[in-house]
Design a protein around this motif. Structure first.
Motif, PDB file in Angstrom:
ATOM      1  N   VAL A 205       6.973 -35.195 -24.514  1.00 17.71           N
ATOM      2  CA  VAL A 205       5.544 -34.866 -24.579  1.00 17.71           C
ATOM      3  C   VAL A 205       4.761 -36.113 -24.141  1.00 17.71           C
ATOM      4  N   HIS A 206       3.971 -35.946 -23.093  1.00 20.47           N
ATOM      5  CA  HIS A 206       3.214 -37.092 -22.560  1.00 20.47           C
ATOM      6  C   HIS A 206       1.904 -37.257 -23.333  1.00 20.47           C
ATOM      7  N   LEU A 207       1.570 -38.510 -23.613  1.00 16.10           N
ATOM      8  CA  LEU A 207       0.366 -38.836 -24.384  1.00 16.10           C
ATOM      9  C   LEU A 207      -0.648 -39.522 -23.477  1.00 16.10           C
ATOM     10  N   PRO A 208      -1.902 -39.155 -23.595  1.00 13.56           N
ATOM     11  CA  PRO A 208      -2.917 -39.841 -22.785  1.00 13.56           C
ATOM     12  C   PRO A 208      -3.153 -41.278 -23.250  1.00 13.56           C
ATOM     13  N   ASP A 209      -2.784 -41.572 -24.503  1.00 16.82           N
ATOM     14  CA  ASP A 209      -3.049 -42.909 -25.058  1.00 16.82           C
ATOM     15  C   ASP A 209      -1.974 -43.202 -26.095  1.00 16.82           C
ATOM     16  N   ASP A 210      -1.453 -44.453 -26.073  1.00 17.66           N
ATOM     17  CA  ASP A 210      -0.421 -44.835 -27.042  1.00 17.66           C
ATOM     18  C   ASP A 210      -0.948 -44.882 -28.473  1.00 17.66           C
ATOM     19  N   THR A 260       3.020 -26.978 -29.918  1.00 17.25           N
ATOM     20  CA  THR A 260       2.203 -27.339 -31.087  1.00 17.25           C
ATOM     21  C   THR A 260       1.648 -28.750 -30.960  1.00 17.25           C
ATOM     22  N   ILE A 261       2.472 -29.708 -30.568  1.00 20.02           N
ATOM     23  CA  ILE A 261       2.019 -31.101 -30.454  1.00 20.02           C
ATOM     24  C   ILE A 261       1.016 -31.247 -29.311  1.00 20.02           C
ATOM     25  N   GLU A 262       1.232 -30.502 -28.214  1.00 18.81           N
ATOM     26  CA  GLU A 262       0.278 -30.563 -27.107  1.00 18.81           C
ATOM     27  C   GLU A 262      -1.104 -30.062 -27.556  1.00 18.81           C
ATOM     28  N   LEU A 263      -1.132 -28.984 -28.333  1.00 16.76           N
ATOM     29  CA  LEU A 263      -2.418 -28.467 -28.812  1.00 16.76           C
ATOM     30  C   LEU A 263      -3.066 -29.426 -29.813  1.00 16.76           C
ATOM     31  N   LEU A 264      -2.248 -30.062 -30.653  1.00 20.06           N
ATOM     32  CA  LEU A 264      -2.794 -31.043 -31.590  1.00 20.06           C
ATOM     33  C   LEU A 264      -3.416 -32.221 -30.849  1.00 20.06           C
ATOM     34  N   ILE A 265      -2.747 -32.653 -29.778  1.00 17.55           N
ATOM     35  CA  ILE A 265      -3.281 -33.773 -28.993  1.00 17.55           C
ATOM     36  C   ILE A 265      -4.614 -33.367 -28.351  1.00 17.55           C
ATOM     37  N   GLU A 266      -4.683 -32.113 -27.824  1.00 17.97           N
ATOM     38  CA  GLU A 266      -5.933 -31.657 -27.221  1.00 17.97           C
ATOM     39  C   GLU A 266      -7.047 -31.550 -28.271  1.00 17.97           C
ATOM     40  N   ASP A 267      -6.686 -31.068 -29.458  1.00 16.02           N
ATOM     41  CA  ASP A 267      -7.689 -30.883 -30.517  1.00 16.02           C
ATOM     42  C   ASP A 267      -8.157 -32.220 -31.092  1.00 16.02           C
ATOM     43  N   GLY A 268      -7.214 -33.146 -31.242  1.00 18.16           N
ATOM     44  CA  GLY A 268      -7.561 -34.470 -31.758  1.00 18.16           C
ATOM     45  C   GLY A 268      -7.507 -34.577 -33.265  1.00 18.16           C
ATOM     46  N   ARG A 269      -7.567 -33.462 -33.992  1.00 18.50           N
ATOM     47  CA  ARG A 269      -7.512 -33.508 -35.451  1.00 18.50           C
ATOM     48  C   ARG A 269      -6.054 -33.345 -35.884  1.00 18.50           C
ATOM     49  N   ILE A 270      -5.398 -34.447 -36.172  1.00 21.90           N
ATOM     50  CA  ILE A 270      -3.987 -34.412 -36.544  1.00 21.90           C
ATOM     51  C   ILE A 270      -3.879 -34.710 -38.033  1.00 21.90           C
ATOM     52  N   ILE A 275      -2.077 -29.129 -38.742  1.00 25.79           N
ATOM     53  CA  ILE A 275      -0.744 -28.947 -38.147  1.00 25.79           C
ATOM     54  C   ILE A 275      -0.203 -27.554 -38.502  1.00 25.79           C
ATOM     55  N   GLU A 276      -0.314 -27.180 -39.790  1.00 25.77           N
ATOM     56  CA  GLU A 276       0.179 -25.872 -40.223  1.00 25.77           C
ATOM     57  C   GLU A 276      -0.587 -24.739 -39.544  1.00 25.77           C
ATOM     58  N   GLU A 277      -1.918 -24.902 -39.409  1.00 25.12           N
ATOM     59  CA  GLU A 277      -2.734 -23.864 -38.780  1.00 25.12           C
ATOM     60  C   GLU A 277      -2.343 -23.655 -37.323  1.00 25.12           C
ATOM     61  N   ILE A 278      -2.209 -24.747 -36.584  1.00 27.39           N
ATOM     62  CA  ILE A 278      -1.856 -24.625 -35.164  1.00 27.39           C
ATOM     63  C   ILE A 278      -0.420 -24.124 -35.005  1.00 27.39           C
ATOM     64  N   TYR A 279       0.467 -24.559 -35.879  1.00 23.30           N
ATOM     65  CA  TYR A 279       1.866 -24.105 -35.809  1.00 23.30           C
ATOM     66  C   TYR A 279       1.954 -22.581 -35.966  1.00 23.30           C
ATOM     67  N   GLU A 280       1.217 -22.027 -36.927  1.00 22.87           N
ATOM     68  CA  GLU A 280       1.236 -20.573 -37.132  1.00 22.87           C
ATOM     69  C   GLU A 280       0.705 -19.842 -35.906  1.00 22.87           C
ATOM     70  N   LYS A 281      -0.354 -20.361 -35.286  1.00 14.31           N
ATOM     71  CA  LYS A 281      -0.888 -19.739 -34.067  1.00 14.31           C
ATOM     72  C   LYS A 281       0.127 -19.785 -32.930  1.00 14.31           C
ATOM     73  N   VAL A 282       0.815 -20.912 -32.791  1.00 12.30           N
ATOM     74  CA  VAL A 282       1.801 -21.049 -31.707  1.00 12.30           C
ATOM     75  C   VAL A 282       2.984 -20.101 -31.926  1.00 12.30           C
ATOM     76  N   VAL A 283       3.447 -19.971 -33.188  1.00 13.13           N
ATOM     77  CA  VAL A 283       4.558 -19.052 -33.476  1.00 13.13           C
ATOM     78  C   VAL A 283       4.161 -17.626 -33.114  1.00 13.13           C
ATOM     79  N   GLU A 284       2.943 -17.230 -33.499  1.00 10.93           N
ATOM     80  CA  GLU A 284       2.464 -15.883 -33.162  1.00 10.93           C
ATOM     81  C   GLU A 284       2.367 -15.705 -31.644  1.00 10.93           C
ATOM     82  N   GLU A 285       1.870 -16.751 -30.977  1.00 14.29           N
ATOM     83  CA  GLU A 285       1.750 -16.704 -29.519  1.00 14.29           C
ATOM     84  C   GLU A 285       3.120 -16.561 -28.854  1.00 14.29           C
TER      85      GLU A 285
END
Length: 511
Positions: A205-210, A260-270, A275-285
């Motif tokens: 997973v590539h990160l825009p910033d270390d 899931t990690i890509e969406l967390l990086i885009e959202d910025g709120r980690i 994490i649990e909210e985005i994970y559930e959405k990704v599983v459903e997706e």
């Protein structure tokens, strides 16, 4: 009786008329006239009744005579039929008596013959025993020893003949089978070309910033612990700039974790809750995505309708690999090849495609349930009422059953072809070395073998035999014995060619 009733009726009429006239005070002269008229009518009625009665008696008499005549005729006819039947039964009884007498005589003759045969058999056994005793005294061997010696000699003498016959018919069968198989495989492989991709055990997973690495780890490692617990993958954060690594043998989990990690990086709120909210959405997706992909594959192959759960499992095959070969790509390849082969051999192309796409469906369940993918696949297909040919193909492609139809045989051939093509699969070095060593040991354990070498990535074994101990026909039997033992003792993808080499070298020197 009828006359009396009529006269009584007339008298009643006269009485009624008299009463009428008395009541009405009618003139007496007219009364006498009416009485005479009534009496005349009564007499006419009485006469008419007498006539009717006489006619009825005549008709009854005629009916009685007709019934008596018919009864006599029927009785006479029955007597004639009874007599004829009685004569027929007497004739049959006489015939059966004659046959019974013949059977009794034949039974006597058979009994005498049986007694004669028993006597001859007893005499034959006696003579045979006497001959065996003479032979035993002359040869110094018992009967069992002599039998063992003769059987061993016959076996040694006939081994070459048996090997020659086997070699002859095997060569003929191979030539015909090879010609037909080459044609079918050529037709299948030239008409279908799939996309091939090798799978790895990690995703990057590539990160825009270390700086995001620290936020992914979180305070006291809370974020990364939550991620690893939910996602079921190992998250490796090292000095690699602008990237983190996700490691797991389960491709499906790894794909969900990556998204899931890509969406967390885009959202910025980690944070754990996010994490649990985005994970559930990704599983459903992903659940919806694999179902849609399975539906599209079924439609593209033309094998619909199919149960939604099976289509979902087909979509999940994209996230399963075997020896580095993507399971969905392999199943699609097998479906296309099996359909083409079945059509060439006069089978049901659609049914062969259906069996091909479902032959490895159990691999979509092996991460969640215990058991082999063959048993799991057969069980889930039975649950959703799949065709018996599909069940047979699932069992047959790994040798659990014999192929019972053209379609199942086509799936087995296509599975072998897809797995055995160069570059399709790769193995872990340790298991590869164990397999190669086992193949060489099996070949070297046979009598008359000098050396055995596994070559071509373990897909061929060359066996060097002693020419003075193994002739050409025995070399054929030896190759079959080695191949059969490899099939029973070694697990391998595709097929292994056993090549027995026999040569005689004459060496001399000119000085």
């Amino acid at each position: 009786m009828v006359t009396e009733l009529i006269v009584g009726g007339a008298a009643a009429v006269v009485s009624a008329a008299a009463a009428f006239f008395v009541t009405r005070k009618i003139d007496a002269s007219k009364y006498d006239i009416y009485v005479e008229q009534a009496k005349a009518k009564a007499r006419a009625i009485e006469h008419e009744a007498e006539t009717v009665l006489q006619n009825a008696k005549i008709r009854v008499k005629e009916a009685e005579l007709e019934a008596k005549r018919r009864y006599e005729e029927a009785l006479e006819q029955l007597e004639e039929e009874y007599g004829a039947r009685l004569k027929q039964l007497e004739s049959r009884e006489n015939q059966l008596a004659e046959e019974w007498q013949e059977l009794k005589e034949e039974k006597k003759e058979a009994k005498l013959l049986r007694q004669e045969m028993e006597a001859l058999k007893s005499e034959y056994e006696q003579k045979r025993q006497e001959a065996l005793e003479v032979l035993e005294r002359a040869s110094g061997l018992t009967v069992d020893e002599a039998k063992a010696m003769v059987l061993k000699r016959v076996e040694e003498d006939e081994r070459a003949n048996i090997a020659h016959i086997v070699r002859k018919y095997e060569t003929e069968a191979k030539n015909e089978a090879k010609r037909r198989a080459n044609y079918i495989l050529a037709q299948a492989t030239t008409r279908y070309a799939g996309e091939f991709a090798a799978e790895r055990l990690i995703n990057v997973v590539h990160l825009p910033d270390d700086e995001l690495k620290g936020r992914i780890i979180g305070k006291e490692g809370r974020n990364i612990k939550t991620l690893e617990m939910l996602l079921g993958v190992d998250i490796i954060i090292d000095d690699t700039p602008g990237a983190i690594i996700l490691s797991s043998f389960n491709l499906y989990r790894r794909a969900i974790a990556t998204r899931t990690i890509e969406l967390l990086i885009e959202d910025g709120r980690i944070q754990p809750a996010r994490i649990e909210e985005i994970y559930e959405k990704v599983v459903e997706e992903f659940d919806q995505k694999v179902l849609e992909e399975g539906e599209q594959i079924v439609v593209d192959l033309g094998v619909s309708p199919m149960h939604p759960e099976l289509m979902k499992l087909i979509g999940r095959l994209r996230y399963r690999a075997s020896y580095g070969q993507n399971a969905l790509g392999h199943s699609l390849e097998v479906a296309h090849l099996a359909g083409i082969m079945a059509a060439e051999m006069g089978g049901d192309e659609t049914l062969a495609k259906r069996a091909g796409i479902l032959h490895d469906i159990g691999k979509a369940l092996t991460h969640e349930y215990a058991g082999s993918h063959v048993d799991l696949g057969a069980e889930v297909c039975r649950r959703y009422k799949e065709h018996p040919v599909v069940i047979n193909a699932i069992y047959a492609h790994h040798g659990h059953e014999e192929p019972e139809t053209v379609e199942a045989a086509a799936v087995c051939a296509a599975d072998t072809l897809s797995a055995a093509r160069p570059g399709a699969r790769r193995e872990v070095l340790e298991s590869f070395l164990k397999r190669v060593k086992a193949i060489e040991e099996i070949a070297e354990s046979k009598p008359g073998v000098h050396h055995a070498y596994a070559i071509n990535a373990g897909r061929e074994v060359r066996v060097i035999v002693n020419a003075s101990l193994v002739n050409d026909d025995e070399a054929v039997l030896l190759s079959k014995e080695i191949a059969d033992e490899i099939e029973k003792a070694v697990q391998y993808p595709g097929e292994i060619k056993v090549n027995v080499i026999r040569e005689t070298r004459a060496i001399n020197y000119a000085r």
